[in-house]
Motif scaffolding. Structure first.
Motif, PDB file in Angstrom:
ATOM      1  N   ALA A  84      45.172  31.775  48.752  1.00 26.25           N
ATOM      2  CA  ALA A  84      45.448  31.960  47.331  1.00 26.25           C
ATOM      3  C   ALA A  84      45.000  33.310  46.780  1.00 26.25           C
ATOM      4  O   ALA A  84      45.485  33.740  45.728  1.00 26.25           O
ATOM      5  CB  ALA A  84      44.772  30.841  46.538  1.00 26.25           C
ATOM      6  N   MET A  85      44.095  34.002  47.454  1.00 25.79           N
ATOM      7  CA  MET A  85      43.536  35.222  46.887  1.00 25.79           C
ATOM      8  C   MET A  85      44.539  36.375  46.899  1.00 25.79           C
ATOM      9  O   MET A  85      45.324  36.531  47.832  1.00 25.79           O
ATOM     10  CB  MET A  85      42.253  35.617  47.612  1.00 25.79           C
ATOM     11  N   VAL A  86      44.481  37.153  45.833  1.00 29.54           N
ATOM     12  CA  VAL A  86      45.386  38.282  45.639  1.00 29.54           C
ATOM     13  C   VAL A  86      44.583  39.572  45.670  1.00 29.54           C
ATOM     14  O   VAL A  86      43.550  39.685  45.005  1.00 29.54           O
ATOM     15  CB  VAL A  86      46.125  38.165  44.289  1.00 29.54           C
ATOM     16  N   GLU A  87      45.053  40.567  46.417  1.00 32.32           N
ATOM     17  CA  GLU A  87      44.388  41.860  46.473  1.00 32.32           C
ATOM     18  C   GLU A  87      44.785  42.688  45.253  1.00 32.32           C
ATOM     19  O   GLU A  87      45.965  42.820  44.935  1.00 32.32           O
ATOM     20  CB  GLU A  87      44.787  42.593  47.759  1.00 32.32           C
ATOM     21  N   VAL A  88      43.787  43.223  44.536  1.00 35.70           N
ATOM     22  CA  VAL A  88      44.054  44.047  43.357  1.00 35.70           C
ATOM     23  C   VAL A  88      43.214  45.319  43.427  1.00 35.70           C
ATOM     24  O   VAL A  88      42.130  45.324  44.023  1.00 35.70           O
ATOM     25  CB  VAL A  88      43.762  43.300  42.040  1.00 35.70           C
ATOM     26  N   HIS A  89      43.708  46.385  42.813  1.00 34.25           N
ATOM     27  CA  HIS A  89      43.040  47.685  42.845  1.00 34.25           C
ATOM     28  C   HIS A  89      42.857  48.193  41.418  1.00 34.25           C
ATOM     29  O   HIS A  89      43.723  48.007  40.566  1.00 34.25           O
ATOM     30  CB  HIS A  89      43.871  48.698  43.634  1.00 34.25           C
ATOM     31  N   TYR A  90      41.703  48.842  41.181  1.00 34.79           N
ATOM     32  CA  TYR A  90      41.442  49.474  39.892  1.00 34.79           C
ATOM     33  C   TYR A  90      40.858  50.861  40.122  1.00 34.79           C
ATOM     34  O   TYR A  90      40.134  51.084  41.093  1.00 34.79           O
ATOM     35  CB  TYR A  90      40.454  48.644  39.056  1.00 34.79           C
ATOM     36  N   LYS A  91      41.165  51.762  39.196  1.00 34.86           N
ATOM     37  CA  LYS A  91      40.623  53.109  39.238  1.00 34.86           C
ATOM     38  C   LYS A  91      39.293  53.155  38.483  1.00 34.86           C
ATOM     39  O   LYS A  91      39.025  52.313  37.617  1.00 34.86           O
ATOM     40  CB  LYS A  91      41.604  54.104  38.598  1.00 34.86           C
ATOM     41  N   ALA A  92      38.477  54.140  38.801  1.00 33.32           N
ATOM     42  CA  ALA A  92      37.217  54.318  38.078  1.00 33.32           C
ATOM     43  C   ALA A  92      37.481  54.407  36.574  1.00 33.32           C
ATOM     44  O   ALA A  92      38.354  55.147  36.122  1.00 33.32           O
ATOM     45  CB  ALA A  92      36.504  55.581  38.574  1.00 33.32           C
ATOM     46  N   ILE A 153      33.711  46.889  34.097  1.00 35.22           N
ATOM     47  CA  ILE A 153      34.426  48.159  34.216  1.00 35.22           C
ATOM     48  C   ILE A 153      34.210  48.721  35.614  1.00 35.22           C
ATOM     49  O   ILE A 153      33.099  48.682  36.148  1.00 35.22           O
ATOM     50  CB  ILE A 153      33.925  49.172  33.166  1.00 35.22           C
ATOM     51  N   ALA A 154      35.267  49.217  36.207  1.00 32.32           N
ATOM     52  CA  ALA A 154      35.156  49.835  37.531  1.00 32.32           C
ATOM     53  C   ALA A 154      34.352  51.125  37.434  1.00 32.32           C
ATOM     54  O   ALA A 154      34.745  52.046  36.731  1.00 32.32           O
ATOM     55  CB  ALA A 154      36.541  50.112  38.102  1.00 32.32           C
ATOM     56  N   ARG A 155      33.215  51.177  38.118  1.00 24.83           N
ATOM     57  CA  ARG A 155      32.409  52.403  38.157  1.00 24.83           C
ATOM     58  C   ARG A 155      33.065  53.434  39.072  1.00 24.83           C
ATOM     59  O   ARG A 155      33.025  54.628  38.814  1.00 24.83           O
ATOM     60  CB  ARG A 155      30.992  52.093  38.649  1.00 24.83           C
ATOM     61  N   THR A 156      33.633  52.938  40.173  1.00 26.74           N
ATOM     62  CA  THR A 156      34.376  53.766  41.122  1.00 26.74           C
ATOM     63  C   THR A 156      35.749  53.134  41.317  1.00 26.74           C
ATOM     64  O   THR A 156      36.025  52.061  40.768  1.00 26.74           O
ATOM     65  CB  THR A 156      33.649  53.830  42.479  1.00 26.74           C
ATOM     66  N   ASP A 157      36.602  53.756  42.087  1.00 30.03           N
ATOM     67  CA  ASP A 157      37.810  53.060  42.514  1.00 30.03           C
ATOM     68  C   ASP A 157      37.377  51.818  43.278  1.00 30.03           C
ATOM     69  O   ASP A 157      36.474  51.879  44.126  1.00 30.03           O
ATOM     70  CB  ASP A 157      38.654  53.952  43.422  1.00 30.03           C
ATOM     71  N   VAL A 158      37.993  50.674  42.982  1.00 25.27           N
ATOM     72  CA  VAL A 158      37.572  49.428  43.611  1.00 25.27           C
ATOM     73  C   VAL A 158      38.767  48.661  44.160  1.00 25.27           C
ATOM     74  O   VAL A 158      39.882  48.765  43.650  1.00 25.27           O
ATOM     75  CB  VAL A 158      36.797  48.513  42.630  1.00 25.27           C
ATOM     76  N   ARG A 159      38.497  47.902  45.208  1.00 25.99           N
ATOM     77  CA  ARG A 159      39.465  46.960  45.758  1.00 25.99           C
ATOM     78  C   ARG A 159      38.834  45.584  45.647  1.00 25.99           C
ATOM     79  O   ARG A 159      37.753  45.329  46.168  1.00 25.99           O
ATOM     80  CB  ARG A 159      39.795  47.291  47.210  1.00 25.99           C
ATOM     81  N   LEU A 160      39.521  44.689  44.942  1.00 26.93           N
ATOM     82  CA  LEU A 160      39.007  43.355  44.656  1.00 26.93           C
ATOM     83  C   LEU A 160      39.944  42.297  45.223  1.00 26.93           C
ATOM     84  O   LEU A 160      41.123  42.541  45.476  1.00 26.93           O
ATOM     85  CB  LEU A 160      38.882  43.131  43.136  1.00 26.93           C
ATOM     86  N   TRP A 161      39.390  41.091  45.376  1.00 25.24           N
ATOM     87  CA  TRP A 161      40.196  39.914  45.693  1.00 25.24           C
ATOM     88  C   TRP A 161      40.079  38.954  44.518  1.00 25.24           C
ATOM     89  O   TRP A 161      38.982  38.575  44.115  1.00 25.24           O
ATOM     90  CB  TRP A 161      39.706  39.263  46.980  1.00 25.24           C
ATOM     91  N   ALA A 162      41.217  38.588  43.942  1.00 21.85           N
ATOM     92  CA  ALA A 162      41.257  37.743  42.751  1.00 21.85           C
ATOM     93  C   ALA A 162      41.671  36.318  43.125  1.00 21.85           C
ATOM     94  O   ALA A 162      42.587  36.110  43.924  1.00 21.85           O
ATOM     95  CB  ALA A 162      42.248  38.315  41.741  1.00 21.85           C
ATOM     96  N   LEU A 163      40.971  35.356  42.530  1.00 20.31           N
ATOM     97  CA  LEU A 163      41.267  33.937  42.730  1.00 20.31           C
ATOM     98  C   LEU A 163      41.541  33.331  41.361  1.00 20.31           C
ATOM     99  O   LEU A 163      40.705  33.447  40.453  1.00 20.31           O
ATOM    100  CB  LEU A 163      40.086  33.237  43.389  1.00 20.31           C
TER     101      LEU A 163
END
Length: 319
Positions: A84-92, A153-163
């Protein structure tokens, strides 16, 4: 190490230039398919299925291995979460979740760092903690059906897994609530933790790992490297130090709500004493990474109290 003689001072928190206005737009999730799961006497629950490559599955498994909330799941539950987890990306500088918004996802950090801010009584947001690889956030709104309690808030570029909310409430919520109920009241009695923010306390309760030691079992040994911090939940330990003639001298006894092992993590020195259980002793532990992430606000007072240990030890070293 020992029950502190001082209360913790108010945390000094830093402002992040990205907080003012919180005007950065959040990203949208991509579409996903779903399947239906349900027991004999339970309503069917729609569990999303997100296709993943072998390489992506390996990265996800590695990320979740570092998060203690997933360590005690049954294999079927773990597989459902993986699917079920979705990969998501955010910029700093991106706002991942905003205080006051409706909660939709729980997040696990694969890499990068995030800052958590809380605003009380319409005051400016205060920095309460940060989360990095293996950490997680976003569960409070999903558990209680309430608005987001903090801004992340993203301090750095981050790669997360969302559930998403459905899967989290179906599989992880009960486990999280039971663990928090078990430890949060106890943590109120640990002197250094009495004045930390509620968000920090709940995060700490989630991260604690129970451990039990039998009578006369060595928990930490003098001369070895230190990689864990311990709080005594029930029982008693003795602290001994090897003398020049090779004999062991008892220098202290520790009891419920006392703690030990933190200075080895703060100063990266070998243990300078041995800690041994007296009778069956129940503790909770934090490894080096979680200690650094969750007890960062307590570091100043921990270091200040190092001098108190001189009355127990013949050196200024740690256990």
């Amino acid at each position: 190490m020992f029950y502190l003689l001082e209360k913790m001072n108010n945390n000094k928190v830093a402002q992040n230039p990205h907080v003012d206005g919180l005007s950065i737009t959040r990203k949208r999730r991509g579409g996903i398919s779903s399947e239906t799961l349900g027991g004999n006497n339970q309503p069917a629950v729609s569990i999303p299925t997100v296709p993943k490559s072998i390489e992506t599955q390996q990265r996800l498994q590695q990320a979740l291995k570092m998060n203690i909330m997933f360590s005690h799941l049954e294999e079927e539950e773990r597989e459902s979460i993986f699917s079920a987890m979705v990969e998501v990306h955010y910029k700093a500088g991106d706002v991942i979740i905003r205080q006051g918004d409706e909660g939709d996802n729980f997040y696990v950090v694969e890499n990068g760092e995030c800052d958590i801010y809380v605003s009380k009584n319409n005051e400016s947001p205060k920095h309460v903690m940060y989360v990095y690889q293996g950490g997680s956030f976003g569960e409070l709104a999903l558990i209680y059906g309430s608005p987001r309690a903090a801004t992340v808030i993203a301090r750095t570029d981050v790669r997360l897994w969302a559930l998403n909310r459905v899967v989290y409430r179906t599989i992880l919520m009960d486990q999280t609530l039971k663990k928090r109920k078990l430890y949060e009241e106890f943590l109120d009695n640990v002197s250094i933790l009495r004045d930390i923010d509620k968000y920090e306390r709940t995060s700490l309760a989630d991260a604690l790992e129970p451990c039990v030691f039998q009578d006369d079992e060595v928990i930490v040994r003098q001369g070895e490297s230190g990689d864990k911090f311990y709080i005594i939940v029930e029982g008693e330990v003795k602290v001994t130090q090897q003398q020049q003639d090779g004999s062991q001298q008892e220098v202290a006894r520790l009891h419920q709500a006392d703690y030990f092992g933190e200075i080895a993590l703060l100063e990266d020195k070998p243990r300078a004493a041995t800690v041994t259980s007296i009778g069956v002793t129940k503790c909770v532990e934090l490894d080096r990474q979680r200690f650094t992430r969750l007890l960062g606000p307590c570091e100043d007072i921990l270091r200040r109290n190092i001098s108190l240990y001189n009355q127990y030890f013949s050196t200024n070293n740690n256990i």
